[in-house]
Design an enzyme around this catalytic site. Structure first.
Site, PDB file in Angstrom:
ATOM      1  N   GLU A   1       7.732  -5.650  12.761  1.00 29.51           N
ATOM      2  CA  GLU A   1       6.585  -5.027  13.444  1.00 29.51           C
ATOM      3  C   GLU A   1       5.861  -5.988  14.379  1.00 29.51           C
ATOM      4  O   GLU A   1       5.207  -5.544  15.323  1.00 29.51           O
ATOM      5  CB  GLU A   1       5.611  -4.467  12.397  1.00 29.51           C
TER       6      GLU A   1
ATOM      7  N   LYS B   1      -0.384 -12.740  16.945  1.00 28.46           N
ATOM      8  CA  LYS B   1      -0.028 -11.611  16.076  1.00 28.46           C
ATOM      9  C   LYS B   1      -1.043 -11.555  14.930  1.00 28.46           C
ATOM     10  O   LYS B   1      -1.209 -12.527  14.196  1.00 28.46           O
ATOM     11  CB  LYS B   1       1.389 -11.814  15.511  1.00 28.46           C
TER      12      LYS B   1
ATOM     13  N   ARG C   1       6.845  -8.114  16.672  1.00 29.53           N
ATOM     14  CA  ARG C   1       7.269  -8.056  18.081  1.00 29.53           C
ATOM     15  C   ARG C   1       6.825  -6.752  18.736  1.00 29.53           C
ATOM     16  O   ARG C   1       6.573  -6.704  19.928  1.00 29.53           O
ATOM     17  CB  ARG C   1       8.789  -8.271  18.177  1.00 29.53           C
TER      18      ARG C   1
ATOM     19  N   ASP D   1       9.792  -3.382   9.471  1.00 33.76           N
ATOM     20  CA  ASP D   1       9.287  -4.695   9.057  1.00 33.76           C
ATOM     21  C   ASP D   1       9.369  -5.717  10.201  1.00 33.76           C
ATOM     22  O   ASP D   1       8.806  -6.795  10.102  1.00 33.76           O
ATOM     23  CB  ASP D   1      10.082  -5.187   7.837  1.00 33.76           C
TER      24      ASP D   1
ATOM     25  N   LYS E   1       8.936  -4.260   2.047  1.00 33.07           N
ATOM     26  CA  LYS E   1       9.357  -5.581   1.576  1.00 33.07           C
ATOM     27  C   LYS E   1       9.505  -5.584   0.057  1.00 33.07           C
ATOM     28  O   LYS E   1       8.845  -4.788  -0.620  1.00 33.07           O
ATOM     29  CB  LYS E   1       8.272  -6.612   1.929  1.00 33.07           C
TER      30      LYS E   1
ATOM     31  N   ASP F   1       1.215  -7.193   5.993  1.00 33.60           N
ATOM     32  CA  ASP F   1       2.543  -6.703   6.362  1.00 33.60           C
ATOM     33  C   ASP F   1       3.307  -6.306   5.101  1.00 33.60           C
ATOM     34  O   ASP F   1       3.934  -7.138   4.444  1.00 33.60           O
ATOM     35  CB  ASP F   1       3.308  -7.792   7.133  1.00 33.60           C
TER      36      ASP F   1
END
Ligand code: BES
Ligand code: ZN
Ligand code: ZN
Length: 520
Positions: free
Chosen positions: A364, A280, A366, A362, A292, A285
């Site tokens: 994201e 990943k 996966r 969030d 977040k 993020d």
């Protein structure tokens, strides 16, 4: 820093001498130092407690200049002896010893020693001697790394000079016959440590520098130097491959995504692929529309660590002479909120046709990995697939920063990876992935949803989701959310990226056994 095995403690500016403590020494323990050294530390006792250090400056080599303290301190050849406590022999954990050695090495670096010799521990340490040297060499190589390229240098704090040579000296009465095995182990350990440092150097770059395109360029440069084939899929190429799940995560960002494929063919006579390492690589993020909280959001530059691990591992395959065909995949995107961003409630379709209901932007990782795993499975059909991802906060809650989570239905793959983890000092702890959990990520209106049940087994939910994209093969998911980076310096490593996953996967590949048969 050049590391060598030496039979004797040769003349060096710094020397590390280890001491075991006495059993049940407690607070009022006796000094374990020889009498000549004890006097220097009175009234402080050096008991050999784990990690305890005491240093002693000896007169310059060959010259006696009693009473001239200053002269001794500045003499270029003055020798510092660092006594290092290893704790009780029968309670020892080899990786705790290694951490102590790495800290001791840093102390001698701070004391500006350019040459260091260290005496290896006497007696069994819970690992064979070559295994200990292998793990120690990788850790000391990693202790030598600093991320200081952005630090301005004031005149009064010049950079510490690098340690140029480090000698590892077996404790007497070591037999010379073990030296070749120790030297081979050392060489392998250094390769692992350097690969991990390469990974850390990408991990540590902030997201304004380390965009998906930047990380892909680093991989490309590395591939050129390491005789790997490197293919980088751009956004239009991914559109052609129908990677609409990965692309939907990237859609909120001005940074275009990349998918890096690194191919190492160490067994060219064989057609297929033994292993795929998939990472990943969310270069930042923010959470996207499900944004977040501000606190610690800066640490989300490390959300690319899985991809960095895959790239770093591939950088060392050729140096280790692996007779395997290995592919490394880095799925690189930035997760941002914007008018173009994907939104909660959206339904996106991955390249294998599975549909995903996005309940939280969030989650994201996966979504990005769904396409990366499905594409890798289809294109390479690897015998074993391992993915590394900073996937869930739940894994940090469960295991903290001391172990990565491993989830797999393949017991022998879990055993092989956890054994590698024990050898290189990267702990793994298994979390369940029973088929019953699969229900939790099924959607009413799509094949899958990207969140499980609120507050329940978040790490397993993430892995259950990924399971739909790996096909029929031996696969393990490694959640490195808690281990990818560290805010504090630990085990001799500077704060920041830890290179987790690199030594682990390389040790796994060094001991690779093909899975018996494909899972039915
Ligand atoms: N990158 C995070 C996971 C993470 C958390 C990594 C803390 C490192 C430290 C991931 O993309 C994420 O946000 N996951 C969510 C999933 C949830 C919304 C189902 C999480 O764990 O909160
Ligand atoms: Zn996230
Ligand atoms: Zn993430």
């Amino acid at each position: 820093m050049k590391i060598e095995i030496n039979e004797r403690l040769a003349k060096s500016e710094g020397v590390i001498l280890p001491f075991w403590s006495m059993p049940n020494a407690g607070a009022k323990g006796k000094s374990v130092l020889p009498p000549w050294a004890q006097d220097s530390f009175a009234p402080h006792e050096f008991t050999g407690a784990p990690g305890q250090t005491a240093s002693l400056r000896l007169p310059a080599f060959g010259k006696k200049k009693p009473g001239n303290e200053n002269m001794l301190r500045t003499a270029p050849d003055s020798r510092i002896v660092l006594f290092l406590g290893l704790g009780e022999k029968n309670k020892c954990n080899p990786h705790a010893l290694i951490a102590s050695y790495a800290n001791a090495l840093n102390a001698l670096k701070s004391a500006r020693c350019k040459s260091v010799a260290l005496l290896l521990p006497a007696g069994p340490v819970g690992m064979p001697p070559d295994g200990f040297v292998y793990a120690l060499a990788s850790q000391l190589t990693m202790a030598d790394y600093a991320f200081d390229k952005y630090k301005s240098r004031e005149k009064d704090s010049p950079p510490k000079p690098a340690i140029e040579t480090l000698l590892l000296v077996p404790a007497p009465p070591a037999k010379s016959s073990i030296l070749p095995a120790l030297r081979a182990a050392l060489a392998r350990g250094v390769v692992l440590g350097e690969a991990a440092n390469f990974t850390r150097s990408i991990q540590n770059e902030p997201s304004n520098v380390a965009t998906p395109a930047y990380v892909a360029d680093q991989a490309r440069k590395m591939a050129k130097a390491s005789s790997l084939k490197c293919t980088v899929l751009s956004k239009p190429q991914m559109e052609k491959e129908k990677m609409n799940a990965l692309l939907s995560v990237a859609s909120g960002s001005d940074q275009e995504p990349r998918l890096v494929l690194l191919e190492y063919r160490g067994n060219p006579s064989k057609k297929g692929w033994d292993a795929a390492l998939v990472g990943k690589g969310v270069t930042f993020d923010s959470g996207g529309i499900s944004i977040k909280p501000a606190q610690k959001m800066d640490a989300m530059k490390f959300d690319k660590s899985g991809a960095c691990a895959a790239i770093g591992a591939l950088s060392a395959c050729s140096k280790l002479g692996l007779k395997l065909n290995v592919v490394g995949v880095a799925a690189l995107v930035e997760n941002m909120p914007s008018g173009k961003a994907y939104k909660p409630g959206d339904i996106v379709t991955a390249c294998n046709g599975q549909t995903i209901e996005v309940l939280n932007t969030d989650a994201e990782g996966r979504v990005v990995l769904s396409d990366a795993l499905a594409y890798t499975s289809k294109k390479y059909d690897p015998a074993v697939m391992i993915d590394f991802a900073t996937l869930t906060g739940a894994c940090v809650v469960a295991l903290g920063d001391l172990a990565s989570g491993i989830l797999s239905e393949d017991d022998s793959l879990v055993l092989a990876l956890t054994s590698s983890g024990e050898r290189v000092g990267e702990r793994l702890w298994r979390l369940p992935l029973w088929p019953e959990y699969d229900e939790k990520v099924k959607s009413e209106i799509a094949s899958l949803k990207n969140t499980g049940e609120s507050g329940q087994a978040g790490t397993t939910a993430g892995a259950s989701f990924l399971k739909s994209f790996v096909g029929e093969r031996a696969w393990a998911h490694i959640d490195i959310a808690g281990t990818a980076d560290s805010a504090k310096s630990r085990a001799g490593l500077c704060p920041g990226g830890t290179g987790v996953g690199v030594r682990l996967s390389l040790d796994y590949l060094l001991n690779f056994k093909a899975p018996k048969e494909k899972k039915k």
